[in-house]
Design an enzyme around this catalytic site. Structure first.
Site, PDB file in Angstrom:
ATOM      1  CD  GLU A 134     -23.336   3.904   7.848  1.00 25.45           C
ATOM      2  OE1 GLU A 134     -23.098   5.131   7.873  1.00 25.45           O
ATOM      3  OE2 GLU A 134     -22.923   3.148   6.958  1.00 25.45           O
TER       4      GLU A 134
ATOM      5  CB  SER B  89     -31.518  21.574 -11.236  1.00 26.61           C
ATOM      6  OG  SER B  89     -31.237  20.197 -11.336  1.00 26.61           O
TER       7      SER B  89
ATOM      8  N   GLY C 115     -29.087   7.667  -0.107  1.00 24.96           N
ATOM      9  CA  GLY C 115     -28.203   7.461   1.028  1.00 24.96           C
ATOM     10  C   GLY C 115     -26.734   7.617   0.654  1.00 24.96           C
TER      11      GLY C 115
ATOM     12  CG  ASP D 125     -22.822  12.052   5.258  1.00 22.42           C
ATOM     13  OD1 ASP D 125     -22.152  11.077   5.622  1.00 22.42           O
ATOM     14  OD2 ASP D 125     -24.066  12.059   5.251  1.00 22.42           O
TER      15      ASP D 125
ATOM     16  CE1 TYR E 119     -28.335  10.064  10.624  1.00 28.64           C
ATOM     17  CE2 TYR E 119     -28.820  12.061  11.870  1.00 28.64           C
ATOM     18  CZ  TYR E 119     -27.914  11.179  11.320  1.00 28.64           C
ATOM     19  OH  TYR E 119     -26.558  11.413  11.493  1.00 28.64           O
TER      20      TYR E 119
HETATM   21  C1  GLA Z   1     -26.276  10.196   7.429  1.00 32.19           C
HETATM   22  C2  GLA Z   1     -25.708  11.354   8.225  1.00 32.19           C
HETATM   23  C3  GLA Z   1     -24.289  11.049   8.733  1.00 32.19           C
HETATM   24  C4  GLA Z   1     -24.225   9.703   9.435  1.00 32.19           C
HETATM   25  C5  GLA Z   1     -24.910   8.623   8.608  1.00 32.19           C
HETATM   26  C6  GLA Z   1     -25.028   7.326   9.375  1.00 32.19           C
HETATM   27  O1  GLA Z   1     -25.555  10.034   6.244  1.00 32.19           O
HETATM   28  O2  GLA Z   1     -25.658  12.535   7.450  1.00 32.19           O
HETATM   29  O3  GLA Z   1     -23.861  12.088   9.587  1.00 32.19           O
HETATM   30  O4  GLA Z   1     -24.768   9.776  10.722  1.00 32.19           O
HETATM   31  O5  GLA Z   1     -26.205   8.997   8.193  1.00 32.19           O
HETATM   32  O6  GLA Z   1     -23.767   6.814   9.687  1.00 32.19           O
END
Ligand code: GLA
Length: 384
Positions: A30, A64, A123, A171, A221
């Site tokens: 992570e 949607s 998430g 992701d 973030y």
């Molecule tokens: C989010 C971001 C990913 C990654 C995760 C943490 O999902 O989009 O790129 O950094 O957080 O691992």
């Protein structure tokens, strides 16, 4: 009602094509995908369905099924600037704009209805799922022939530059390249992926949703991404590395005196230790050692709590209660600050586990948690 019927009711014609784009969960690794690390995500069967038809005009019309009261949102192909008020359709605009700017011929509009089964802001990567879906749909409709890796890179580019979220590639790449029944061991420095079974006989992966989301997740973030950049710059004073994840723990210990900021030091320590945990997790899988994998999950969570500081009361409570209720390991999954955690739970305890953790979490936080078991599925695809 399925998405095809919703499309038909909304646009008064049958859709030409139907698609599914998965969400993702990350088993371990992570906040290291923007540090050239190894990560271990899987595409899941919660995601976004889309029904689409080309049109002959210059409008892209969206609807949607999750927000039917919003009706149809019209976007003109010549007016694609980001507007906060446009909500989720900004993701679509960003992708269309990307292709137009790159010189692809986007000479007609289309109608698109979507239905998301991912819990919002959980998430589990609903934004990347939507972006990769849009890229895939555009490639399909306009006959744009690019690799799945490039699709992921385009989706990431739009998220970084149009949406202002400086996320890594994990992701988008798992959503583009997921493999049924497998997780992908992903090298984010080279973008190579290896499909690996992530099943431990006798255990089930359970997703636990805190149902808590902090409004400042994106800015926090981006703050972490910036802190890692400072860490990398400091280390490079003595050793010319490209990514923080190139460092072993021993090397980090020798070089850490270059980092003067205590906070940055903690962030880099997480990155280096998490990389090692992913390497160990692969070994644990190969040895079918579920308990070892579980311990690595716990260590990952602790590092994300103490060193990376992306967990918080709700996630920490859920993870603690999960261990108490019999999980052999649990950790936050995804960016953190709220959203979901995962737990590895003995099969015969899953139902009791969900009940017990649910009750204690509600008592401690006054919020009802949700629990899901999911399947690992293929990446984005057209199914009709
Ligand atoms: C989010 C971001 C990913 C990654 C995760 C943490 O999902 O989009 O790129 O950094 O957080 O691992």
């Amino acid at each position: 009602m399925d998405i095809k019927l919703y499309f038909q009711n909304t646009f008064e014609t049958l859709p030409e094509r139907c698609y599914f784009s998965p969400g993702r969960l990350n088993l371990i690794g992570e906040h290291i995908d923007y540090n050239g690390g190894l990560v271990f995500p899987a595409a899941i069967n919660l995601g976004i369905y889309a029904a689409v038809s080309s049109t002959t005009n210059q409008l892209v019309r969206f609807s949607s099924m999750n927000y039917p009261k919003n009706g149809i949102v019209n976007i003109n192909l010549s007016e694609l600037t980001y507007k906060e008020a446009d909500g989720w359709t900004n993701y679509a605009k960003g992708v269309i704009l990307y292709f137009k700017d790159k010189g692809y011929t986007i000479d007609h509009g289309f109608d698109m209805a979507i239905f998301g089964t991912l819990p919002t802001a959980s998430g589990l990567s609903s934004s990347a799922s939507l972006l990769v879906l849009m890229v895939f749909v555009m490639c399909d409709i306009f006959n744009i022939d690019i690799s799945r890796t490039d699709m992921a890179l385009i989706a990431q580019h739009v998220e970084n530059n149009y949406m202002g979220m400086h996320c890594g590639i994990m992701d988008q790449l798992i959503i583009a390249k997921g493999v049924s029944k497998k997780a992908l061991l992903m090298n984010t420095a080279t973008l190579e992926t290896q499909a690996v079974s992530a099943d431990f006989e006798g255990y089930t992966w359970v997703i636990m949703n805190t149902n808590y989301q902090r409004k400042t997740t994106d800015s926090k973030y981006n703050e972490r991404v910036a802190e890692c950049k400072i860490g990398l710059k400091s280390i490079r004073k003595e050793k010319k590395i490209k990514f923080l994840c190139e460092l072993s723990m021993d090397e980090f210990k020798k070089l850490q005196h270059n980092i003067s900021d205590e906070i940055v030091l903690k962030r880099v320590r997480h990155v280096v230790s998490e990389q090692k945990r992913v390497i160990d997790a692969k070994k644990a899988l190969e040895l079918h050692d579920a308990k070892w994998f579980g311990r690595l999950l716990n260590e990952s969570h602790l590092s994300l709590k103490e060193d990376y500081e992306v967990t918080g009361l709700h996630l920490d409570t859920l993870v603690r209660e999960a261990i108490r209720a019999g999980a052999i390991g649990a950790r936050v999954t995804g960016a953190g600050f709220g959203g979901c955690a995962i737990a590895l739970v003995p099969n015969d305890r899953v139902l009791d586990f969900m009940r017990i953790v649910g009750i204690s979490y509600l008592g401690l936080t006054q919020i009802k948690a949700d629990f899901y078991t999911v399947e690992f599925v293929d990446g984005v695809h057209r199914y009709e």
